[in-house]
Design a protein around this motif. Structure first.
Motif, PDB file in Angstrom:
ATOM      1  N   ALA A 236       0.821  -1.203   0.000  1.00 23.30           N
ATOM      2  CA  ALA A 236       0.000   0.000   0.000  1.00 23.30           C
ATOM      3  C   ALA A 236       0.855   1.253   0.000  1.00 23.30           C
ATOM      4  O   ALA A 236       2.036   1.233   0.369  1.00 23.30           O
ATOM      5  CB  ALA A 236      -0.924   0.004   1.215  1.00 23.30           C
ATOM      6  N   VAL A 237       0.228   2.348  -0.419  1.00 27.09           N
ATOM      7  CA  VAL A 237       0.872   3.657  -0.415  1.00 27.09           C
ATOM      8  C   VAL A 237       0.146   4.549   0.574  1.00 27.09           C
ATOM      9  O   VAL A 237      -1.097   4.566   0.615  1.00 27.09           O
ATOM     10  CB  VAL A 237       0.841   4.278  -1.831  1.00 27.09           C
ATOM     11  N   GLY A 238       0.905   5.289   1.368  1.00 23.57           N
ATOM     12  CA  GLY A 238       0.315   6.212   2.340  1.00 23.57           C
ATOM     13  C   GLY A 238      -0.095   7.507   1.653  1.00 23.57           C
ATOM     14  O   GLY A 238       0.754   8.315   1.277  1.00 23.57           O
ATOM     15  N   ILE A 239      -1.415   7.700   1.468  1.00 23.94           N
ATOM     16  CA  ILE A 239      -1.957   8.847   0.749  1.00 23.94           C
ATOM     17  C   ILE A 239      -2.709   9.722   1.753  1.00 23.94           C
ATOM     18  O   ILE A 239      -3.626   9.250   2.419  1.00 23.94           O
ATOM     19  CB  ILE A 239      -2.888   8.398  -0.395  1.00 23.94           C
ATOM     20  N   TRP A 240      -2.346  10.998   1.827  1.00 24.86           N
ATOM     21  CA  TRP A 240      -2.859  11.894   2.853  1.00 24.86           C
ATOM     22  C   TRP A 240      -3.282  13.222   2.231  1.00 24.86           C
ATOM     23  O   TRP A 240      -2.877  13.577   1.130  1.00 24.86           O
ATOM     24  CB  TRP A 240      -1.788  12.182   3.902  1.00 24.86           C
ATOM     25  N   GLY A 241      -4.065  13.970   3.000  1.00 25.56           N
ATOM     26  CA  GLY A 241      -4.414  15.319   2.599  1.00 25.56           C
ATOM     27  C   GLY A 241      -5.150  16.031   3.721  1.00 25.56           C
ATOM     28  O   GLY A 241      -5.657  15.393   4.642  1.00 25.56           O
TER      29      GLY A 241
ATOM     30  N   VAL B 155      -0.527  19.331  -0.173  1.00 28.61           N
ATOM     31  CA  VAL B 155      -0.012  20.447   0.615  1.00 28.61           C
ATOM     32  C   VAL B 155      -0.194  21.725  -0.192  1.00 28.61           C
ATOM     33  O   VAL B 155      -0.335  21.675  -1.422  1.00 28.61           O
ATOM     34  CB  VAL B 155       1.491  20.289   0.964  1.00 28.61           C
ATOM     35  N   PRO B 156      -0.193  22.887   0.445  1.00 31.99           N
ATOM     36  CA  PRO B 156      -0.083  24.119  -0.326  1.00 31.99           C
ATOM     37  C   PRO B 156       1.176  24.057  -1.190  1.00 31.99           C
ATOM     38  O   PRO B 156       2.220  23.568  -0.741  1.00 31.99           O
ATOM     39  CB  PRO B 156       0.019  25.203   0.750  1.00 31.99           C
ATOM     40  N   THR B 157       1.085  24.538  -2.408  1.00 34.47           N
ATOM     41  CA  THR B 157       2.226  24.420  -3.323  1.00 34.47           C
ATOM     42  C   THR B 157       3.465  25.113  -2.782  1.00 34.47           C
ATOM     43  O   THR B 157       4.588  24.611  -2.935  1.00 34.47           O
ATOM     44  CB  THR B 157       1.862  24.985  -4.700  1.00 34.47           C
TER      45      THR B 157
ATOM     46  N   GLY C 145      -1.482  21.103  -4.185  1.00 34.07           N
ATOM     47  CA  GLY C 145      -1.324  19.926  -5.027  1.00 34.07           C
ATOM     48  C   GLY C 145      -0.643  18.822  -4.253  1.00 34.07           C
ATOM     49  O   GLY C 145      -0.415  18.923  -3.045  1.00 34.07           O
ATOM     50  N   ALA C 146      -0.292  17.751  -4.960  1.00 35.58           N
ATOM     51  CA  ALA C 146       0.284  16.569  -4.334  1.00 35.58           C
ATOM     52  C   ALA C 146       1.803  16.588  -4.419  1.00 35.58           C
ATOM     53  O   ALA C 146       2.373  16.824  -5.490  1.00 35.58           O
ATOM     54  CB  ALA C 146      -0.245  15.305  -4.994  1.00 35.58           C
ATOM     55  N   VAL C 147       2.443  16.356  -3.274  1.00 32.84           N
ATOM     56  CA  VAL C 147       3.877  16.075  -3.267  1.00 32.84           C
ATOM     57  C   VAL C 147       4.060  14.588  -3.006  1.00 32.84           C
ATOM     58  O   VAL C 147       3.241  13.947  -2.334  1.00 32.84           O
ATOM     59  CB  VAL C 147       4.651  16.899  -2.212  1.00 32.84           C
ATOM     60  N   VAL C 148       5.123  14.039  -3.575  1.00 34.82           N
ATOM     61  CA  VAL C 148       5.425  12.620  -3.399  1.00 34.82           C
ATOM     62  C   VAL C 148       6.822  12.478  -2.820  1.00 34.82           C
ATOM     63  O   VAL C 148       7.702  13.314  -3.062  1.00 34.82           O
ATOM     64  CB  VAL C 148       5.314  11.848  -4.726  1.00 34.82           C
TER      65      VAL C 148
END
Length: 336
Positions: free
Chosen positions: A39-44, A94-96, A236-239
């Motif tokens: 699994a991947v830890g996906i957050w927001g 996160v905020p860009t 947007g999304a950071v990885v």
């Protein structure tokens, strides 16, 4: 009668349109489960793009690529920073400008995309306030001194021949919720609020016979002030570099599904509200009504780079530290 408001965040947002707490669904219990090795830890945070992530993690595309992946919500910047630093938050909204700051401080992250192009609105209980020209001499409540909304508002005022230090009085609060409480308590009549709290303020006001009006979009005013499109590349999304090494193909899958899920959210706001309410702990009707004002659209970081760099440079003119003192290097912007 609103001077005594002491609502917690969950109670306020749930109470905006319903009484009582929102019941936890089976999917929320599933989201709290321990993730599997694949699994991947996906957050927001509990804002617009995370509505799409709630849909995304239940999609076959994500579950086939990373079985057992779940979406979780972070509640404070400290929690987010700790999760990014530890690697637990392999993908997070996160905020860009926060993404740029983390990268410039040496944290192992890259920007995958922009998912919302502006969540900021001027709200007022004063019917006479219909434009920027009507706020001279007023007190405007604003969450977070020297954070992005403050810097954007100051830039907009300056472009319109006004000074944030002379022509208006900005009253800063520690949280956006506190700004809503000031507005509904009548301590001020005008506020700068993000979605979904802007929508929540309208609905909460209706329940108390207080008319809260959406006066203007800061996105539109930003466009007029800068001569650019009326959008702000806000979040947007950071990885994590760890995820890019562990599952190098997953981020492309994530970005493609994020675009599909965002389209679904925009086209199905009522269903999206029902889906996301247990994840975000925000009443479904608030989410539903906030979606048209959340400017949800997925653009890869590489394709959004010109908009991001203009945004970063404009913020840095007032506060260089907000992006970590410099524009991020080329490696920050993923091409997906």
């Amino acid at each position: 009668m609103f001077d005594a408001i002491k609502l917690g965040r969950r109670a306020f947002l749930a109470g905006a349109v319903t009484s009582g707490a929102v019941a936890l669904s089976s999917r929320y219990a599933f989201a709290a489960a321990e993730k599997s090795a694949d699994a991947v830890g996906i957050w927001g945070p509990p804002v617009g793009p995370s509505i799409a992530l709630a849909h995304l993690t239940e999609s076959s595309a994500i579950q086939d690529a990373a079985p057992g992946s779940v979406f979780r919500v972070w509640r404070t910047p400290d929690q987010m920073r700790a999760g990014v630093a530890s690697g637990d938050m392999e993908i997070t909204i996160v905020p860009t400008y926060t993404g740029a700051n983390l990268f410039n401080r040496g944290l192992p992250v890259k920007m995958a995309n922009v998912m919302t192009w502006g969540l900021l609105y001027m709200m007022s209980t004063d019917k006479a306030v219909t434009s920027l020209s009507d706020i001279g001499g007023k007190t405007i409540v604003m969450p977070f001194r020297n954070d992005m909304p403050d810097l954007v508002f100051r830039h907009i005022l300056g472009a319109n021949g006004m000074s944030a230090d002379k022509d208006v009085n900005i009253l800063y609060t520690a949280t956006p919720l506190e700004a809503v409480q000031y507005l509904l308590a009548g301590r001020v009549d005008t506020a700068i609020l993000p979605e979904p709290l802007a929508t929540a303020s309208i609905l909460k006001g209706l329940g108390a016979s207080i008319a809260v009006n959406r006066v203007l979009s800061l996105q539109d005013e930003w466009g007029r002030a800068t001569g650019r499109a009326p959008f702000i590349p806000q979040a947007g999304a950071v990885v994590s570099d760890g995820l890019l090494a562990r599952k190098p193909d997953f981020v492309t899958t994530f970005n493609a599904q994020a675009a599909r899920s965002t389209d679904w959210v925009n086209n199905n706001p009522a269903s999206a509200g029902r889906l996301a309410q247990d994840y975000l702990e925000i009443a479904g009707p608030v989410i539903e009504k906030s979606i048209p004002y959340s400017n949800l659209r997925v653009v890869s970081a590489a394709d959004a780079r010109a908009d991001l760099e203009f945004f970063f440079e404009t913020l840095a003119q007032q506060s260089p530290d907000i992006i970590g003192g410099k524009l991020p290097a080329d490696a920050f912007y993923l091409s997906l």
